[in-house]
Enzyme design. Structure first.
Site, PDB file in Angstrom:
ATOM      1  N   GLY A  22       0.815  -1.218   0.000  1.00  0.00           N
ATOM      2  CA  GLY A  22       0.000   0.000   0.000  1.00  0.00           C
ATOM      3  C   GLY A  22       0.842   1.258   0.000  1.00  0.00           C
ATOM      4  N   ASP A  46       8.483   6.112   8.105  1.00  0.00           N
ATOM      5  CA  ASP A  46       8.032   7.425   8.581  1.00  0.00           C
ATOM      6  C   ASP A  46       7.149   8.138   7.559  1.00  0.00           C
ATOM      7  OD1 ASP A  46       9.844   8.230   6.628  1.00  0.00           O
ATOM      8  OD2 ASP A  46      11.280   9.089   8.026  1.00  0.00           O
ATOM      9  N   ARG A  49       3.133  13.942  -7.910  1.00  0.00           N
ATOM     10  CA  ARG A  49       3.249  13.060  -9.066  1.00  0.00           C
ATOM     11  C   ARG A  49       1.918  12.974  -9.799  1.00  0.00           C
ATOM     12  NH1 ARG A  49       5.849   7.230  -8.191  1.00  0.00           N
ATOM     13  NH2 ARG A  49       3.927   6.770  -7.052  1.00  0.00           N
ATOM     14  N   ASP A  72       4.592  -4.390  -7.518  1.00  0.00           N
ATOM     15  CA  ASP A  72       3.936  -3.170  -7.037  1.00  0.00           C
ATOM     16  C   ASP A  72       4.474  -1.927  -7.730  1.00  0.00           C
ATOM     17  OD1 ASP A  72       6.135  -4.142  -5.233  1.00  0.00           O
ATOM     18  OD2 ASP A  72       6.010  -2.091  -4.509  1.00  0.00           O
ATOM     19  N   ASN A  73       5.522  -2.088  -8.545  1.00  0.00           N
ATOM     20  CA  ASN A  73       6.052  -0.982  -9.343  1.00  0.00           C
ATOM     21  C   ASN A  73       5.768  -1.173 -10.828  1.00  0.00           C
ATOM     22  OD1 ASN A  73       7.140   0.108  -7.002  1.00  0.00           O
ATOM     23  ND2 ASN A  73       9.121  -0.850  -7.297  1.00  0.00           N
TER      24      ASN A  73
END
Length: 499
Positions: free
Chosen positions: A94, A129, A180, A256-257
């Site tokens: 996610g 983070d 983006r 996931d990319n």
């Protein structure tokens, strides 16, 4: 987009993903940046999206781009997805440091996501983070915009904003947020998220959404899910072929990319080859060369097989049986190699000045690449030098080879092949110049720009590099250093993910 009398920036959001079921995402607002400051705004991209650059550059607009404020009409969320990372499956990844602000319809009628990257923790952050350091933000800005100018399908960079907050990695680094833009952020891993939970209806909803948004022609096909899979396979085959034609190495081709829309996404340890080698690896985390230069088509085929797995329940249903559905998936995947080779061969023929396909052309290109590898010839400059050679205006290309005779031998076969096509030499050279860039984001230039910005707060090298890369195919006086490979002391052998 406008600024209201109360100073509120209004973005024309129309958020289709936020209307999907709640299990597709987590609703979460970006974190507040203590001292947002605009580094770079992509004015041309803003205009193409129908956004007011002046409003975005206002204090209110910069606060939105930094995540400190939520613009009117925004429905911020973090998307859920899973993924194979270097072959290891993770059921839940996610958006751990990204926030989808919403979607806008560009002047071209296409729907675009506007996402913040580095905007703080989300429910998917795990131990992270949620922040981004300045260097990786500027790297993605530079490389994604360069890819766009070279005609490669890619996410785009709308803005880079300093947060005024430190980010702790191996060192203390200045923080930043990238805005983006993508036609969507759906990934192979998004489908894997529902497949891992055996949520067939979630998979169906996601597939229907992807079809409506990216492959509307599949909606009218007799077998819509097979048509959807065919479409993704075709786009990714063309995309990887374009990478290979430019010497681009993605570096972290996890599922996931891998974008469903066929765009290059997630520029982490990406890099461009200088001295050509088929197995080049730059990524500091790719210890086994899984995503090396020559392995990129194999990696993409593997990723697409994982997508096909998630669609099997839908394929079996529309084919009327398990075996028929499985056969349909295999048939779709078999097309990847055919389409990739066709796209790559066509592109490489153009790079060496050939207009029509003839037997032996692929072998001619492979022979050149083998000689380049044996002689450590610079990938970009070799092909750019062929443009002048084709026009009869220079022999600089042979100087790229440790043994110039290696090129001389190949040149004889090349010129014999060129003679089989009737085309004025200058016209041929002009076509080649539109295919072979002179300026790419050379790794040492990118790193120098990032160091200057991070260490000295000097963004001029970043701006200068962007200006050069905005027109990569036109050679310009005074910019010679941007075309040259790194000197030994400048060479960048490792690139880093930046997370």
């Amino acid at each position: 987009m406008s600024v209201s009398e109360q100073g509120k920036v209004r973005l024309p959001f129309d958020n289709s993903y936020a209307r999907l079921p709640e299990r597709f995402y987590a609703r979460v607002a970006p974190s507040i940046a203590p001292a947002p400051a605009l580094i770079k705004l992509n004015v041309q991209l803003a205009a193409a999206l129908g956004l007011d650059a002046e409003a975005l550059a206002s204090p209110e607009g910069v606060a939105i781009l930094a995540g400190s404020r939520v613009g009117e009409g925004s429905e911020p969320l973090a998307m859920a997805y899973a993924g194979h990372q270097f072959g290891n499956f993770v059921r839940q990844l996610g958006d751990g440091r990204a926030n989808l602000l919403g979607e806008v319809i560009g002047l071209d009628g296409v729907r675009y996501d506007i996402q913040l990257k580095g905007s703080g923790r989300t429910p998917f952050s795990r131990n992270g983070d949620g922040r981004a350091a300045l260097g990786p933000v500027l790297r993605e800005y530079i490389v994604s915009e360069a890819m766009a100018t070279m005609g490669v399908p890619t996410t785009r960079s709308l803005a880079a904003v300093a947060t005024g907050q430190a980010v702790f990695r191996e060192n203390v680094l200045p923080g930043a947020v990238l805005t983006r833009v993508a036609t969507s952020h759906l990934r192979v891993g998004t489908f894997q998220y529902f497949f891992a939970q055996r949520d067939v209806e979630g998979t169906r909803t996601l597939a229907d959404y992807a079809i409506a948004r990216h492959y509307p022609e599949a909606a009218h096909a007799q077998r819509r899910y097979r048509a959807f899979l065919d479409g993704v396979v075709a786009r990714q085959a063309r995309l990887v072929a374009q990478w290979m034609q430019l010497g681009f190495i993605h570096g972290v081709m996890n599922t996931d990319n891998t974008s469903i829309s066929g765009e290059t996404i997630d520029y982490g340890p990406c890099a461009f080859i200088e001295a050509y080698h088929s197995r080049t690896v730059f990524s500091s985390i790719d210890h086994q060369g899984r995503y090396s230069n020559s392995n990129q088509p194999h990696a993409m085929h593997w990723n697409l097989a994982r997508l096909a797995e998630t669609l099997l329940p839908l394929l079996m249903e529309e084919e009327g049986g398990d075996e028929a559905g499985l056969a349909s998936a295999y048939a779709a995947l078999e097309q990847f190699g055919v389409q990739f080779e066709a796209a790559l061969n066509e592109g490489m023929r153009k790079k060496i000045g050939l207009a029509a396909e003839r037997e032996g052309d692929t072998a001619l290109v492979e022979d050149l690449l083998n000689r380049m590898e044996e002689n450590r010839a610079d990938f970009t400059l070799t092909f750019r030098g062929l443009c002048s050679a084709a026009a009869g205006t220079g022999d600089d290309v042979r100087k790229m080879f440790a043994d110039p005779a290696a090129f001389d031998t190949w040149e004889v076969a090349w010129r014999a092949r060129l003679a089989q096509e009737e085309m004025p030499s200058e016209e041929r050279a002009a076509r080649m110049r539109r295919t072979n860039p002179v300026y790419i984001p050379r790794n040492h230039l990118v790193e120098a720009a990032l160091r200057s910005a991070t260490d000295d707060k000097d963004f001029q090298p970043f701006e200068d590099l962007l200006a050069v890369l905005a027109n990569p195919y036109e050679e310009r006086a005074g910019l010679e250093r941007y075309a040259l490979p790194a000197r030994p002391e400048e060479y960048v052998s490792k690139t880093f993910c930046g997370t």
